[in-house]
Scaffold this motif. Structure first.
Motif, short mmCIF file in Angstrom:
data_model
loop_
_atom_site.label_atom_id
_atom_site.label_comp_id
_atom_site.label_asym_id
_atom_site.label_seq_id
_atom_site.Cartn_x
_atom_site.Cartn_y
_atom_site.Cartn_z
N SER A 121 0.82 -1.21 0.00
CA SER A 121 0.00 0.00 0.00
C SER A 121 0.85 1.26 0.00
CB SER A 121 -0.93 -0.02 1.23
OG SER A 121 -1.67 1.18 1.32
N LEU A 122 1.92 1.27 0.79
CA LEU A 122 2.80 2.43 0.85
C LEU A 122 3.51 2.67 -0.48
CD1 LEU A 122 4.38 1.81 4.38
CD2 LEU A 122 2.81 3.66 3.77
N ALA A 123 3.90 1.58 -1.13
CA ALA A 123 4.59 1.71 -2.41
C ALA A 123 3.67 2.25 -3.49
CB ALA A 123 5.16 0.35 -2.83
N THR A 124 2.45 1.74 -3.54
CA THR A 124 1.51 2.19 -4.58
C THR A 124 1.09 3.64 -4.38
OG1 THR A 124 -0.35 1.29 -3.30
CG2 THR A 124 0.62 -0.13 -4.99
N LYS A 125 1.21 4.15 -3.17
CA LYS A 125 0.87 5.56 -2.90
C LYS A 125 2.06 6.48 -3.16
CE LYS A 125 -2.81 4.95 0.54
NZ LYS A 125 -3.05 3.51 0.34
N GLY A 126 3.21 5.90 -3.51
CA GLY A 126 4.38 6.72 -3.82
C GLY A 126 5.17 7.14 -2.61
N TYR A 127 4.99 6.49 -1.47
CA TYR A 127 5.66 6.88 -0.24
C TYR A 127 7.04 6.25 -0.06
CZ TYR A 127 1.07 8.62 1.32
OH TYR A 127 -0.12 9.30 1.42
N LEU A 128 7.40 5.27 -0.90
CA LEU A 128 8.64 4.53 -0.68
C LEU A 128 9.59 4.63 -1.88
CD1 LEU A 128 7.24 1.19 0.84
CD2 LEU A 128 7.87 3.31 2.04
N LEU A 129 10.87 4.44 -1.58
CA LEU A 129 11.88 4.29 -2.62
C LEU A 129 12.08 2.79 -2.90
CD1 LEU A 129 14.79 6.71 -1.58
CD2 LEU A 129 13.25 6.96 -3.54
N PRO A 130 12.26 2.42 -4.16
CA PRO A 130 12.58 1.01 -4.43
C PRO A 130 13.94 0.65 -3.85
CG PRO A 130 12.80 2.34 -6.42
CD PRO A 130 12.18 3.22 -5.38
N VAL A 131 14.06 -0.54 -3.34
CA VAL A 131 15.30 -0.98 -2.70
C VAL A 131 16.48 -0.87 -3.65
CG1 VAL A 131 16.48 -2.97 -1.68
CG2 VAL A 131 14.10 -2.47 -1.07
N GLU A 132 16.24 -1.15 -4.93
CA GLU A 132 17.31 -1.12 -5.92
C GLU A 132 17.95 0.27 -6.05
OE1 GLU A 132 14.54 -4.47 -6.99
OE2 GLU A 132 14.35 -2.41 -6.26
#
Length: 412
Positions: A121-132
């Motif tokens: 959910s946090l990723a789809t909302k744009g709140y996170l950086l991809p680990v890569e």
């Protein structure tokens, strides 16, 4: 003659320039030599220069008082070893939405510790950086593949597994023996016999578990031969018949009042709770098959970096330290939350001495992970329905209908 004087003049200027530059060059070179003699630089070769680490990393977690104290100790060791400054913030357990509110207004931390199912959910909302984007090298030991699958979306990984605390069945062997059972039931017929024995003995309760989390019923359903994602009639019938003999708690099992849990044959609770109260004669069992098939039902946590962080490299270094094998092992001994680093489970001393459950299926590199059935039905909504089933607010038939057509139904 005039041109020769100009040449000498230019040569003098050049010589002066080289003389003024040479001390700084020597200083820079000596600094790099000294860096290699610094033990912390050898331990953390990828650390940003100390001069750039004055701005502290902001870390937000949501932990018990005991867990937070343990994290503070490890964080102190990290800061001493790297020179990177870190500010820890612990959100009260009764305020789960505070982190999400801060992220929504752009005031979130650099790093956050969240439940694994929240990463998507946090990723789809744009709140996170991809680990890569911030992990520059492969970790020393990979995490369990079942947990890594929860971190993936849109071709990227958005979080790094931190620990896990699956629900287990805690059997009181002495109480079982008074009911005529030398070992826990293995089939639905055995479970039916156990229920009859409890009824005949006028025992008050067969089992105890909480209702505000879905994990207890998930474990129980698996043990009686059912699948929570596709419940069959016979296991659901047993659940309905056993409801009057279930001690259902709103909160965690360890917070129960007015009842002696040691007098109940079965208690379903997180492993960390069971490990604290485990005594001689108690048996612990883990529903490996359901967790291996549906990782989202395996209670776990992950670390993630905020998309607005200005310190992603330092944040990545903190995460790498906190998820390293040694720190994971120390955290397990202090909190009884299970490590997620696969290599730790290869050591026989760890499995035989510290664990009273097996994790064989979870340790397998399975590519056949059946997560769709749970992902399509929001976990929080599933929790609501399980709570209503255990409290008697809905029937087993209504629950079964929800699991088939969850998108079209609303909780009561």
């Amino acid at each position: 003659m005039m041109k020769r004087k100009n040449y000498w003049f230019l040569f003098a200027i050049l010589l002066l320039s080289l003389t003024s530059l040479s001390p700084s060059l020597d200083f820079d070179y000596n600094n790099r030599l000294n860096d290699t003699k610094d033990p912390s630089r050898l331990l953390y070769p990828d650390s940003p220069d100390q001069a750039t680490n004055q701005e502290p990393i902001q870390i937000t977690v949501q932990l018990s008082t005991e867990e937070f104290a343990q994290l503070e100790l490890k964080n102190k060791s990290f800061m001493q070893g790297t020179g990177i400054q870190v500010e820890l913030s612990n959100i009260p357990l009764d305020d789960p939405n505070k982190l999400f509110h801060s992220l929504a207004i752009g005031e979130g931390p650099d790093v956050m510790l969240v439940n694994s199912e929240e990463v998507y959910s946090l990723a789809t909302k744009g709140y996170l950086l991809p680990v890569e984007s911030y992990q520059t090298h492969s970790p020393e030991s990979s995490a369990l593949s079942s947990l890594l699958s929860l971190m993936e979306w849109n071709g990227y990984q958005w979080g790094i597994p931190y620990d896990m605390d699956p629900y287990v069945m805690q059997w009181q062997s002495l109480v079982l023996e008074t009911l005529g059972f030398k070992e826990p039931p293995r089939t639905l017929l055995d479970w039916s016999d156990l229920l009859v024995k409890v009824q005949e003995s006028k025992g008050k309760y067969l089992l105890a578990m909480e209702s505000k989390q879905p994990y207890g019923l998930v474990a129980l359903m698996d043990q009686v031969g059912g699948d929570i994602t596709n419940p069959e009639e016979e296991p659901l019938n047993w659940i309905e018949q056993a409801l009057p003999y279930m001690y259902i708690l709103d909160n965690h099992v360890e917070e129960s009042e007015g009842i002696a849990l040691e007098d109940i044959p079965l208690v379903i609770s997180p492993y960390s709770t069971a490990a604290l109260v485990q005594e001689e004669g108690m048996l612990l069992e883990l529903s490996e098959s359901v967790y291996a098939s549906h990782p989202i039902l395996l209670r776990s946590r992950a670390l993630a970096v905020s998309s607005h962080s200005s310190l992603p490299e330092q944040s990545a270094e903190w995460i790498a330290y906190m998820t390293s094998p040694n720190v994971e092992m120390e955290r397990f001994r202090a909190t009884h939350h299970l490590p997620v680093v696969r290599s730790l489970y290869n050591h026989s001393t760890f499995v035989s001495v510290d664990l009273s459950i097996t994790l064989n299926k979870l340790l397998e590199n399975s590519s056949d992970l059946n997560m769709n059935a749970i992902q399509k039905k929001d976990l929080s909504t599933l929790t609501t329905y399980i709570n209503q089933l255990l409290k008697g607010s809905i029937t087993k038939d209504e629950f079964k209908e929800y699991m088939k057509n969850g998108e079209d139904l609303k909780p009561k």
